[in-house]
Design a protein around this motif. Sequence first.
Motif, mmCIF file in Angstrom:
data_model
loop_
_atom_site.group_PDB
_atom_site.id
_atom_site.type_symbol
_atom_site.label_atom_id
_atom_site.label_comp_id
_atom_site.label_asym_id
_atom_site.label_seq_id
_atom_site.Cartn_x
_atom_site.Cartn_y
_atom_site.Cartn_z
ATOM 1 N N GLU A 261 -0.903 -11.872 -33.521
ATOM 2 C CA GLU A 261 -2.204 -12.458 -33.210
ATOM 3 C C GLU A 261 -3.318 -11.534 -33.678
ATOM 4 O OE1 GLU A 261 -4.945 -13.696 -29.339
ATOM 5 O OE2 GLU A 261 -2.788 -13.325 -29.085
ATOM 6 N N ASP A 273 -3.790 -5.740 -25.952
ATOM 7 C CA ASP A 273 -4.238 -5.737 -24.572
ATOM 8 C C ASP A 273 -4.653 -4.320 -24.178
ATOM 9 O OD1 ASP A 273 -1.892 -4.314 -24.103
ATOM 10 O OD2 ASP A 273 -0.837 -5.999 -23.178
ATOM 11 N N THR A 278 0.498 -5.566 -28.855
ATOM 12 C CA THR A 278 0.137 -6.773 -29.586
ATOM 13 C C THR A 278 0.793 -7.991 -28.955
ATOM 14 O OG1 THR A 278 2.011 -6.784 -31.124
ATOM 15 C CG2 THR A 278 0.135 -5.352 -31.683
ATOM 16 N N SER A 279 0.704 -9.135 -29.633
ATOM 17 C CA SER A 279 1.342 -10.358 -29.142
ATOM 18 C C SER A 279 2.861 -10.266 -29.185
ATOM 19 C CB SER A 279 0.863 -11.562 -29.953
ATOM 20 O OG SER A 279 1.058 -11.356 -31.346
#
Length: 432
Positions: A261, A273, A278-279
């Motif tokens: 993402e 986050d 990451t995603s």
Amino acid sequence: MDGTHRTFVIIGGGLAGAKAAETLRAEGFTGRVILIGDEHEQPYERPPLSKGYLAGRAVRESVFVHPAGWYAQNRVELHLGQPAVAIDRERREVRLGDGTRLPYDALLLTTGAEPRRLGVPGTELAGVHHLRRLSHADHLRGVLTGGGRDDDPLVIAGAGWIGLEVAAAARELGVPVTVVEPAPGPLHRVLGPEVGAVLTELHVAHGVRFLFGDRLAAVEGRNGIVSGVRTEAGERLPARAVLAAIGAGPRTALAASAGLELAAEGVGGIAVDASLRTSDPSIFAAGDVAAQELGAGRDLRRVEHWANALHAGSAAARAMLGREVVFDRVPYFFSDQYDMGLEYSGWAPAGDYDRVVWRGDVEQRAFVAFWLRENRVLAGLNMNVWEVTDAIQRLVRSDRQVDPVALADPGVPLTSLLDDLPAEEARSARGS
């Protein structure tokens, strides 16, 4: 699986990647650590490239993050001069340009940013420079120290941090400088007109010429070599060299091709986050390429500064080890230009603040400037005033209203403005 049999791979040979490798070993990780860099140089820091190294005050070896033998001594495998070209998330493998496949249990992306190109006729001419890599600094340093006609200046497109620092280095070397900037002042989006005016006066006093409200329309040359530029306003300027200092964009191609993402246009970068994850839960990102969540469900922000790379690389390493990490440091950067040094803490882009409060002597360039919104400190910049950064960051983090009169009074200690904080809130203000 115990740490001895795990493999952590870091893609990116800058400060964030090097500090991540250092932290992994410092935290006791005994597994395999692989660091991949697409340059042939071992990891180095970028600030000297536009400061001391460019001006000839620092030797080449001083820019490297670690001594040459550190990586072998700490069992960090370097793959230099060979870019990572693909990430296979299903197999957890990184593929290099020569076909080598490296497995990973956790992967950290510190791919950094790439200078934006001018996008005008003539940019293919010899003598058009960008400044992001050590090789770029070597080439530009050779131009600035190599002599030339006195009427052939360095023309810099962009009055951001890189543009201003290179202008200062060039003037120290006696090279005439003209800076072309479409905004009404230097660093207009970051500092606004008030503090920007102080920097303008500083550079003008050292002989820099500014063309604000204008931009390059073409680079002109003779025999394939830069001889001058033409601006959109019709100015024609001779030039021995042209530096494109119009910003940089995050290097996200590898992450995008792997389906990670990304942040929305306007922010850019790999979305992460607060723990820099990451995603994909096995992949982390840090440094210039990471767009970090400001809080649960809040917007993303990407910070392109040395301190962010320094601390985020270490934070990401701890997160890779399964430690609980909340990376929420107040953005910080520093700059040295001529005999002026400054530090900036916080985040106050033009339009976000409603007033600037000054403390100290602006004419002597020894002051602190604060950007406020509704009497809350969004950011602070100290110029030639030292040992106030911690207090400024506490004010920013506290998000408390302060008395602007007391804030402007050098006789009132900055720390006293937060003396009434409850103990828990005071710890938060200190970033602990």
